[in-house]
Design a protein around this motif. Structure first.
Motif, PDB file in Angstrom:
ATOM      1  N   GLU A  62     -13.318   4.531   2.717  1.00 16.50           N
ATOM      2  CA  GLU A  62     -12.747   5.313   3.816  1.00 16.50           C
ATOM      3  C   GLU A  62     -12.055   6.584   3.328  1.00 16.50           C
ATOM      4  OE1 GLU A  62     -10.137   2.778   6.099  1.00 16.50           O
ATOM      5  OE2 GLU A  62     -11.607   1.146   6.017  1.00 16.50           O
ATOM      6  N   GLU A  96      -5.475  -5.167  -8.246  1.00 18.22           N
ATOM      7  CA  GLU A  96      -6.743  -5.721  -8.719  1.00 18.22           C
ATOM      8  C   GLU A  96      -6.725  -5.750 -10.242  1.00 18.22           C
ATOM      9  OE1 GLU A  96      -8.979  -7.133  -7.011  1.00 18.22           O
ATOM     10  OE2 GLU A  96      -9.364  -6.090  -5.137  1.00 18.22           O
ATOM     11  N   PRO A 156      -6.316  -0.690  -0.542  1.00 13.88           N
ATOM     12  CA  PRO A 156      -7.083  -1.940  -0.587  1.00 13.88           C
ATOM     13  C   PRO A 156      -8.513  -1.652  -1.054  1.00 13.88           C
ATOM     14  CG  PRO A 156      -5.892  -1.741   1.482  1.00 13.88           C
ATOM     15  CD  PRO A 156      -5.782  -0.417   0.783  1.00 13.88           C
ATOM     16  N   SER A 157      -9.038  -2.479  -1.913  1.00 12.12           N
ATOM     17  CA  SER A 157     -10.388  -2.265  -2.450  1.00 12.12           C
ATOM     18  C   SER A 157     -11.415  -2.084  -1.352  1.00 12.12           C
ATOM     19  CB  SER A 157     -10.794  -3.434  -3.345  1.00 12.12           C
ATOM     20  OG  SER A 157      -9.945  -3.490  -4.454  1.00 12.12           O
ATOM     21  N   GLU A 158     -11.300  -2.893  -0.290  1.00  8.47           N
ATOM     22  CA  GLU A 158     -12.298  -2.809   0.789  1.00  8.47           C
ATOM     23  C   GLU A 158     -12.164  -1.528   1.608  1.00  8.47           C
ATOM     24  OE1 GLU A 158      -8.857  -5.210   2.437  1.00  8.47           O
ATOM     25  OE2 GLU A 158      -9.988  -5.280   0.582  1.00  8.47           O
ATOM     26  N   SER A 159     -11.080  -0.780   1.430  1.00  6.97           N
ATOM     27  CA  SER A 159     -10.874   0.475   2.172  1.00  6.97           C
ATOM     28  C   SER A 159     -11.219   1.714   1.358  1.00  6.97           C
ATOM     29  CB  SER A 159      -9.415   0.572   2.633  1.00  6.97           C
ATOM     30  OG  SER A 159      -9.087  -0.506   3.471  1.00  6.97           O
ATOM     31  N   LEU A 191      -6.039   0.112  -6.973  1.00  9.54           N
ATOM     32  CA  LEU A 191      -6.669  -0.748  -5.983  1.00  9.54           C
ATOM     33  C   LEU A 191      -5.904  -2.048  -5.865  1.00  9.54           C
ATOM     34  CD1 LEU A 191     -10.428  -0.133  -6.805  1.00  9.54           C
ATOM     35  CD2 LEU A 191      -9.039   0.878  -4.988  1.00  9.54           C
ATOM     36  N   GLU A 206       0.842  -1.187   0.000  1.00  7.40           N
ATOM     37  CA  GLU A 206       0.000   0.000   0.000  1.00  7.40           C
ATOM     38  C   GLU A 206       0.876   1.234   0.000  1.00  7.40           C
ATOM     39  OE1 GLU A 206      -2.647   0.075   3.317  1.00  7.40           O
ATOM     40  OE2 GLU A 206      -3.047  -2.047   3.124  1.00  7.40           O
ATOM     41  N   SER A 266      -5.717  -5.979  -3.804  1.00  9.06           N
ATOM     42  CA  SER A 266      -6.485  -7.018  -3.120  1.00  9.06           C
ATOM     43  C   SER A 266      -5.969  -7.195  -1.700  1.00  9.06           C
ATOM     44  CB  SER A 266      -6.369  -8.336  -3.890  1.00  9.06           C
ATOM     45  OG  SER A 266      -5.039  -8.813  -3.769  1.00  9.06           O
ATOM     46  N   ARG A 267      -6.603  -8.078  -0.958  1.00  5.82           N
ATOM     47  CA  ARG A 267      -6.159  -8.363   0.416  1.00  5.82           C
ATOM     48  C   ARG A 267      -4.751  -8.926   0.456  1.00  5.82           C
ATOM     49  NH1 ARG A 267     -11.916 -10.522   2.515  1.00  5.82           N
ATOM     50  NH2 ARG A 267     -12.728  -8.455   2.957  1.00  5.82           N
ATOM     51  N   TRP A 325     -17.864   3.498  -6.251  1.00  6.21           N
ATOM     52  CA  TRP A 325     -17.432   4.531  -5.320  1.00  6.21           C
ATOM     53  C   TRP A 325     -17.874   5.905  -5.806  1.00  6.21           C
ATOM     54  CZ3 TRP A 325     -12.070   7.013  -5.088  1.00  6.21           C
ATOM     55  CH2 TRP A 325     -11.887   7.704  -3.884  1.00  6.21           C
ATOM     56  N   HIS A 375     -15.147  -1.255  -8.959  1.00  4.01           N
ATOM     57  CA  HIS A 375     -15.042  -0.657  -7.619  1.00  4.01           C
ATOM     58  C   HIS A 375     -15.047   0.871  -7.694  1.00  4.01           C
ATOM     59  CE1 HIS A 375     -14.507  -4.253  -5.244  1.00  4.01           C
ATOM     60  NE2 HIS A 375     -13.460  -4.641  -5.967  1.00  4.01           N
TER      61      HIS A 375
END
Length: 131
Positions: A21, A94, A15-18, A86, A4, A88-89, A106, A102
């Protein structure tokens, strides 16, 4: 594996899931008559750009929009301009198609139509009435 953060290539890896934020603010929206809209039918076209921070690093995202049949739409999700990559975990980038999805979702969560673009269009309508 990529990490990151900002790297020499200029990308800020998030991260895509972040992604949700990251808090963005509107930087600029303006008309741009040079934007081609697939299928035509656009009455007004333009660009918008938003900026924000991710862990003390500046991020930027911009896209083209158009008014089609009276509705403001994002013109082409494949042409979203950003310095965000972006990940991934596992930390790997990605796939581009997934990243576009994504980013599109967003963008659609932002108040870009009612805030920036519709204010620009409302200002133009008022100028036209005064003429």
């Amino acid at each position: 594996m990529q990490r990151e953060g900002n790297t020499p290539d200029g990308f800020v890896r998030i991260p895509s899931e972040s992604l949700a934020e990251v808090e963005l603010r509107h930087l600029i929206s303006e008309k741009d008559v040079t934007i081609a809209v697939p299928g035509g039918g656009a009455t007004i076209t333009g660009i918008t750009e938003w900026v924000g921070q991710w862990r003390h690093q500046t991020v930027s995202i911009g896209w083209d929009w158009a008014v089609v049949d009276g509705i403001v739409v994002l013109v082409s999700p494949s042409e979203i301009r950003t310095n965000i990559q972006l990940v991934s975990r596992t930390g790997s980038a990605e796939p581009p198609a997934l990243a576009q999805i994504h980013l599109f979702h967003w963008i659609e969560s932002l108040p870009w139509r009612s805030g920036a673009v519709e204010e620009l269009l409302a200002g133009e309508r008022s100028l036209n009435k005064q003429r």
